[in-house]
Structure formats: structure tokens, C-alpha cells
Scaffold this motif. Sequence first.
Motif, mmCIF file in Angstrom:
data_model
loop_
_atom_site.group_PDB
_atom_site.id
_atom_site.type_symbol
_atom_site.label_atom_id
_atom_site.label_comp_id
_atom_site.label_asym_id
_atom_site.label_seq_id
_atom_site.Cartn_x
_atom_site.Cartn_y
_atom_site.Cartn_z
ATOM 1 N N GLN A 19 6.467 -6.614 -4.544
ATOM 2 C CA GLN A 19 5.840 -6.566 -3.260
ATOM 3 C C GLN A 19 5.094 -5.549 -2.979
ATOM 4 N N PHE A 72 1.902 -6.200 -1.219
ATOM 5 C CA PHE A 72 2.018 -6.371 0.284
ATOM 6 C C PHE A 72 2.300 -5.519 1.087
ATOM 7 N N GLN A 128 2.153 -14.457 2.323
ATOM 8 C CA GLN A 128 2.731 -13.757 1.144
ATOM 9 C C GLN A 128 1.720 -14.044 -0.005
#
Length: 198
Positions: A39, A42, A88
Motif C-alpha cells: 500500500q 497509494f 487502487q
Amino acid sequence: MTDEKRLPPLLKLVLELGPLSLFFFSNSYATRFGVPEDQRIFAATGIFIVATVIALSISYALLRKLPIMPLVSAVVVVVFGGLTLLLQDELFIKLKPTIVNSLFGFVLLIGLYFRKPFLQIVLDSMFELTEEGWRKLTFRWAMFFFALAAINEIVWRTQTTDFWVSFKVFGIMPLTIAFAFAQTPLILRYDTKKTEEA
């Protein structure tokens, strides 16, 4: 034009490089703050968006106008960064430099076609060049923007995400600075003050 507000060079550099630097450091060190490994990009993208908007807001607060190139870049960061977070999918933030640089290149070429060197609008407070000088400088920058777009495509398609993020900071910026300095002979050759003296 002479009394037009301008940012101090150091502050201008901080506002331009700050968001990009935060993007790099966020991607590199996000796991230390509990962000899962997959992640990181992001989290970094979210910080990049916020930092870009803040930098543009500071610029507007100080100048009471929005610089064209940072504004266009910020819009693309928000749109493609937003898509990256919403879907995403890191593809969108990786496409951002390709789109921005291609857009700048096309706009500069279109301006030349209609005999309106748009680069002069952006840089006229820094240089005073002859018409031929602006034309040549604009064409060179257009080609450079296309080259940057191509390099971005090659890097993100063939390298890891971490390498791409690092290259945005430590590759693209030095290349841009080197290219800008390489234009000094052209700028000096077509300086209106020199041609007037001659």
C-alpha cells in the motif's frame, strides 16, 4: 510587467520540488508508520495530492495568480492520483508524467504552428529574446517534453515501482536542469539586448 510579483527562487524551488520529494520519502518510508508494503504507493500518492494542492495554494496566496505549468500539473496529479486511490491501481499515477509532458509538448508545438510561442508567456519575465529565439527555444522545449514522456513510459514499463519513484526525483529533475542550462548559448545568442547593441 516589471512590477509583477514573483516568488523568490528558493521558495519557488521548494514549492515545485516539495510535493515530489514528499512523494519519494512517503513511498520509501511508509512501512515505518504501519502502512502495508503493498500500500506504500497509494499512501505516497495521497500525500502527493495533498502536498501539490497546498503548494499551489501557497503560490496563489503569494502571487494572487496561478502559474500555468504548475496548475496544469496539479490538475493532472489530482485527477490521476485520485483515480489511483479510487481504483487502487498505480497505473494512473505512473501515467501522469507521460500525460503532462506530452500535453506541454503538444501545446508548445500548436503555439508555434499558430505563431504564438507559448513558452514566451511562461518565461517572458526571465528572458527577452528575439522572435526567432523564442521560436527555437520553444521547439527545443517541446521536443524535450516529448523525450521526458517517452522516458517515463520506458521506465515505468520496465522497472519496479520503487525505481520509477526514485527516477522521478533523481533522474527527471537533474535531466531537466541540465537541459535548461544547455539552452544558455541559444538564450545569449538571441538576447534582444545583444541584437539591439549589434
